[in-house]
Write an enzyme that holds these catalytic residues in place. Sequence first.
Site, mmCIF file in Angstrom:
data_model
loop_
_atom_site.group_PDB
_atom_site.id
_atom_site.type_symbol
_atom_site.label_atom_id
_atom_site.label_comp_id
_atom_site.label_asym_id
_atom_site.label_seq_id
_atom_site.Cartn_x
_atom_site.Cartn_y
_atom_site.Cartn_z
ATOM 1 C CG LEU A 124 -1.230 1.678 1.583
ATOM 2 C CD1 LEU A 124 -2.310 1.846 0.536
ATOM 3 C CD2 LEU A 124 -2.564 0.895 2.850
ATOM 4 C CG ASP A 147 -11.072 -7.190 6.496
ATOM 5 O OD1 ASP A 147 -9.957 -7.000 6.404
ATOM 6 O OD2 ASP A 147 -10.393 -8.463 5.749
ATOM 7 C CE1 TYR A 173 -2.849 -7.955 9.802
ATOM 8 C CE2 TYR A 173 -4.890 -8.319 9.827
ATOM 9 C CZ TYR A 173 -3.152 -7.288 10.102
ATOM 10 O OH TYR A 173 -3.750 -6.119 8.868
#
Length: 295
Positions: free
Chosen positions: A12, A103, A126
């Site tokens: 990203l 998410d 995570y």
Amino acid sequence: MKILVIGANGQLGSDVVRAAERAGHQAVPFRGRHELDVTRAEEVSRALAAHRPDAVMNAAARCDVDACETDSARAWEVNALGARHVAQACRDQGSRLLHVSTDYVFSGDKDQPYVETDLPRPLNTYGITKLAGEHFALAYGGRTLVVRTSGLYGIQGSREKGGNFVETMVRLSAVRPEIRLACDQVLSPTSTRDLSETLLGLAGLDLCGVVHVCNRGACSWLEWATEIFRLLGRDVRACPVPLDSFGLQARRPRYSALESLVFPRIGIPPLPHWQDALARYLREARHLPDSVLHS
Ligand SMILES: NC(=O)c1ccc[n+]([C@@H]2O[C@H](COP(=O)([O-])OP(=O)(O)OC[C@H]3O[C@@H](n4cnc5c(N)ncnc54)[C@H](OP(=O)(O)O)[C@@H]3O)[C@@H](O)[C@H]2O)c1
């Protein structure tokens, strides 16, 4: 706008730098922990004091979900404490902070897209460390926007996971007649190119809090791969299997598609549908070797 990008050699972060340069912003990239380690508060503080950016994009993370499960201390250091160090430095310098999250803060119990007001309940280390990072970013930062996204793919490929799902499917479909794919985990595949452009737009707004930013729509890994094979014109059998059959370390949410209640309220149009973004990515896939694309 002067934008400092942390994790600029990641999937990203590298697209954020490219998008910033395309839009005529001044990007200040820190490419990985060797240039700026978010686990070191002093180092982060010095970097921000030296550059005094208008905005900071924190795209640094430990995001190999199974590795986080086995090395939770490092996941906590980067995803949670690292987020706190960046937020504190942003507050001290008066810089806007865009903190990228996931998410996987959700449990996956819903069967329709998660929105910003849904309660997070992560299933794995995570997700837990990323949720802690969100809280730190909001609590310690000044003008913070937490941006949750899902299923990223971009030309750089994920540093930690090595590549991305699309390129893995492109590669495997050239050599295998059939591929086993999870049919019972649903997500929102998102192009880092589309996400980066939206992030830059959000950097220039006053919006604070949490926002969901993904390409529109949702699909399972099986449906995602099937669309890749269709676009490539490859005759590969996508075999549906349950996620559990892969024997992964960390539990995953069964359903983690995201939608935004905030975007329509403030008049920001939704991102393109995931199928449009995927078709564009494959059309522009000049970074993929011809032998991979045309075999
Ligand atoms: N990938 C996905 O599907 C996905 C889905 C939802 C949300 N996200 C979120 O999106 C963001 C970007 O993910 P990505 O796919 O671009 O990951 P990525 O390619 O693995 O990039 C992670 C970046 O973090 C850097 N980094 C790791 N530890 C660091 C440290 N201690 N200090 C500074 N930098 C460090 C890495 O550089 P070095 O390795 O060189 O240090 C790399 O630049 C993350 O916040 C992730 O949680 C990702």
